[in-house]
Each structure stands twice: as structure tokens, then as C-alpha cells.
Scaffold this active site. Structure first.
Site, PDB file in Angstrom:
ATOM      1  N   CYS A 115      61.357  32.138  55.669  1.00 18.41           N
ATOM      2  CA  CYS A 115      61.643  32.161  54.245  1.00 18.41           C
ATOM      3  C   CYS A 115      60.647  31.867  53.547  1.00 18.41           C
ATOM      4  CB  CYS A 115      62.864  30.716  54.452  1.00 18.41           C
ATOM      5  SG  CYS A 115      63.446  30.646  52.608  1.00 18.41           S
ATOM      6  N   TRP A 144      71.035  27.680  59.581  1.00 16.34           N
ATOM      7  CA  TRP A 144      69.633  27.615  60.139  1.00 16.34           C
ATOM      8  C   TRP A 144      69.876  26.143  61.251  1.00 16.34           C
ATOM      9  CZ3 TRP A 144      66.159  31.068  58.627  1.00 16.34           C
ATOM     10  CH2 TRP A 144      66.423  31.599  57.341  1.00 16.34           C
ATOM     11  N   VAL A 199      73.945  26.766  52.600  1.00 18.99           N
ATOM     12  CA  VAL A 199      72.969  26.082  53.010  1.00 18.99           C
ATOM     13  C   VAL A 199      71.609  26.785  52.950  1.00 18.99           C
ATOM     14  CG1 VAL A 199      72.084  24.763  54.963  1.00 18.99           C
ATOM     15  CG2 VAL A 199      74.547  24.646  54.493  1.00 18.99           C
ATOM     16  N   VAL A 258      67.066  26.917  53.126  1.00 16.54           N
ATOM     17  CA  VAL A 258      65.750  26.089  53.240  1.00 16.54           C
ATOM     18  C   VAL A 258      64.696  26.224  52.199  1.00 16.54           C
ATOM     19  CG1 VAL A 258      65.831  25.901  55.757  1.00 16.54           C
ATOM     20  CG2 VAL A 258      65.147  28.012  54.821  1.00 16.54           C
ATOM     21  N   TYR A 310      65.007  41.185  47.084  1.00 18.64           N
ATOM     22  CA  TYR A 310      66.412  40.802  47.460  1.00 18.64           C
ATOM     23  C   TYR A 310      67.419  41.665  46.638  1.00 18.64           C
ATOM     24  CZ  TYR A 310      64.779  36.967  50.507  1.00 18.64           C
ATOM     25  OH  TYR A 310      63.860  36.237  51.348  1.00 18.64           O
TER      26      TYR A 310
END
Length: 339
Positions: free
Chosen positions: A45, A82, A118, A120, A183
Site C-alpha cells: 500500500c 487486510w 478498513v 492501512v 486509482y
């Protein structure tokens, strides 16, 4: 959007769900203390990578422990999550410090009614298992400025007060057009949105090529959080974004200045030694099945190119300003050697 869903509208990145701040004086309720917090990341990431770089440059490895998730993710109740696995050093598929299998458990410990995404990095309080923050930008800036005596001797000034307005302005443009632009291109719902996004990506790369032609770093004479924000996108560009996200007008390696700048950073302690290109390629090509339904993981490009000479030192300046380089990477955090 789930990894196997075909997008129906342009991707919109949600704001961080939890934004508690940790500081040396604890003025926001959470004091910086050795061993109290654990940084949960994916090596794949780019947003998490920023925080890992900052933690290393500031010498906070001995203060904030690191937990690395599996790059493949796991589908739980229909969503990719994750998770910790044996393959990434978590016996029994649970983080040995937090005792959790999936990062979402720390989100739910903080808020049992949480139903959002969720992401990171996840900054977790070891004492109660609660997620403290998933705000990568704030985590970077606070690690660079707010940890007081806990940072290493010789830690660089990554966010100089006199340069903050310039850093924030340039970083904002890079985020919109490039960091998030790849993205927007990769998950574009139609040709029109793709064309607009990819145009933004390469307009920003073109502008950065010119900007960096006469200066070694983005702002000032040494590394700042602006460089830390740009590098994770550049190091993933040819390995993932060029092919997987269709950002293929040019490769990073076809930009003489940017390619040299990126190699300069890669060869600087804190950057290449926190980069795992195997995790990058595995994650992007494996998880995004709407884009790559076969899950075939691309073999290249040859990562050893990152070790070739760059000659950027001829522009002057130095990576750490009045500071010094960080020491060796802790044994348990070393990434694969490219040589």
C-alpha cells in the site's frame, strides 16, 4: 467498491475514519510512549508506505512496533480485508502482539458499530487493541514533528515550519493528480473518466519532470514529507500502475529526471529498504479481480534497475539536511535484497 466489482462511478477516496493524534505532550489525549502503539501496514500500500518511511527516518522503530499484513488480502463477509498469515510471519495467522487475524478487529474494538471500509495504515493502541488512526497524512506529519525526545539523535527535519505552506500546496496537487489519479484511471467506470484521469496523471508527471530538473528534492535542499508522499507512487508506477491501471502513456523509466530522482530516493536509507516490490505486484494483480480476473501476476520489470547510478548528488543538497542517516533496518523488518 469490492475488489471483484466492476466500477459504476469514479472512485472517491473516503476520509480517514479515525483520526486521533499521538503527541509527546499527549494534548489530544494520547501520549507518545515507547511500546504502546503498533503500526499495521501492507508493504503493497502506498499510503501505508509513507508512514513506514517516516517511522524509519525518525528512528521510531524502537518505539513503535511494526505489523505486516498479507498482500493478497482475504474475503470476509464479501469484502477484502487486510489479514495476518503464516507467510508474513504471523504464527497461526494472528498478529503476535495484537492477537488479531484481521485489521478490522481493531476497528471494531474501537467502535463495535463501525460498518465502513478498513484501510492501512492502522495505528493501534496495544494496551486496549483499539484503532487510534488510519489517517496516513496526519500520522506522517505527527511522526515527523510530535514525538519529541523519542525520535533518534540526528533525525531530519521532514516538515520545516518555513516550508510547510509550499510543501502542503505541492503535495496537494501531487495527491489529486498523481497519487490518487492512478486509482481514478485504474478504476475508471468508462472511457471519459479514464481519459480525464490519465491526462491528470501524465500532466503532473510532466510538471514534476520539469520541477526536478534543477533541484534534487521537491521543496528545499533535503528530503521533506513532500518527497515521502511522492516516492511510494513512483516506486509502484512501472511495476503496477503502468500496466495494471492502464497508465501507459509513458513509463517512469522514460522520464530521465523523475527516474533519476526516484532512484536517488530508493538508494537513500528509509526508502528502498522499506520497499517490497514482490508484495506490490502480488497485491495489485491478485486482489483487483475486476481488472485482472485471471490473477496472473506480472513478472517484471527487473527491480535491479533501481540500483543503477543516478548522479542526482550533482545538483547539491543532501537527503537529511543537518541530520544523519538512520541506522540499519531491524532484522525482523528487512525486505528482499534486489542485488
Amino acid at each position: 467498491m469490492r475488489a471483484n466489482e466492476i466500477p459504476t462511478e469514479e472512485i472517491k477516496r473516503a476520509p480517514a475514519a479515525f483520526t486521533d493524534r499521538v503527541t509527546a505532550d499527549g494534548r489530544f489525549g494520547r501520549p507518545a510512549e515507547p511500546g504502546r502503539y503498533r503500526l499495521v501496514v501492507s508493504r503493497a500500500c502506498p499510503w501505508a508506505h509513507r508512514v513506514v518511511i517516516t517511522r524509519r527516518l525518525m528512528g521510531l522503530e524502537r518505539v513503535v512496533s511494526l505489523a505486516v499484513t498479507d498482500p493478497r488480502q482475504e474475503i470476509i463477509e464479501g469484502d477484502p480485508h487486510w489479514v495476518f498469515t503464516e507467510e508474513t510471519g504471523s504464527p497461526g495467522g494472528r498478529d503476535p502482539v495484537l492477537g488479531i487475524h484481521a485489521l478490522r478487529e481493531a476497528y471494531l474494538a474501537r467502535d463495535p458499530h463501525y460498518t465502513g471500509g478498513v484501510s492501512v495504515p492502522g495505528f493501534v493502541d496495544v494496551d486496549d487493541g483499539h484503532l487510534v488512526s488510519n489517517d496516513f497524512d496526519r500520522l506522517v506529519k505527527d511522526m515527523a514533528t510530535e514525538w519529541g525526545a523519542l525520535v533518534r539523535e540526528g533525525a531530519p527535519d521532514l516538515y520545516p515550519e518555513a516550508l510547510r505552506a509550499e510543501i502542503d500546496a505541492l503535495s496537494g496537487k501531487i495527491y489529486t493528480d498523481l497519487n490518487n489519479g492512478v486509482y481514478r484511471a485504474g478504476f475508471a467506470p468508462d472511457q471519459e473518466h479514464y481519459d480525464a484521469a490519465v491526462a491528470d496523471v501524465f500532466a503532473r508527471l510532466d510538471a514534476l519532470e520539469e520541477h526536478l530538473s534543477t533541484r534534487r528534492y521537491l521543496v528545499g535542499d533535503s528530503i521533506t514529507v513532500a518527497d515521502i508522499g511522492l516516492f511510494p507512487t513512483l516506486v509502484r508506477f512501472d511495476a503496477a500502475y503502468h500496466g495494471h491501471f492502464k497508465c501507459n502513456i509513458r513509463k517512469l523509466s522514460e522520464y530521465p529526471v523523475l527516474w533519476a530522482y526516484a532512484r536517488d530516493l530508493f538508494q537513500t536509507p528509509g526508502f528502498g529498504d522499506t520497499t517490497n516490490l514482490d508484495h506490490v505486484r502480488t497485491h495489485y494483480y491478485w486482489v483487483h479481480t475486476a481488472i485482472n480476473p485471471t490473477r496472473i501476476i506480472a513478472a517484471g520489470p527487473d527491480p535491479r534497475r533501481w540500483l543503477t547510478a543516478h548522479h542526482r548528488e550533482e545538483l547539491g543538497g543532501g537527503p537529511f539536511g543537518a541530520g544523519t542517516a538512520p541506522g540499519p533496518v531491524p532484522a525482523g523488518e528487512r525486505v528482499p535484497d534486489l542485488a
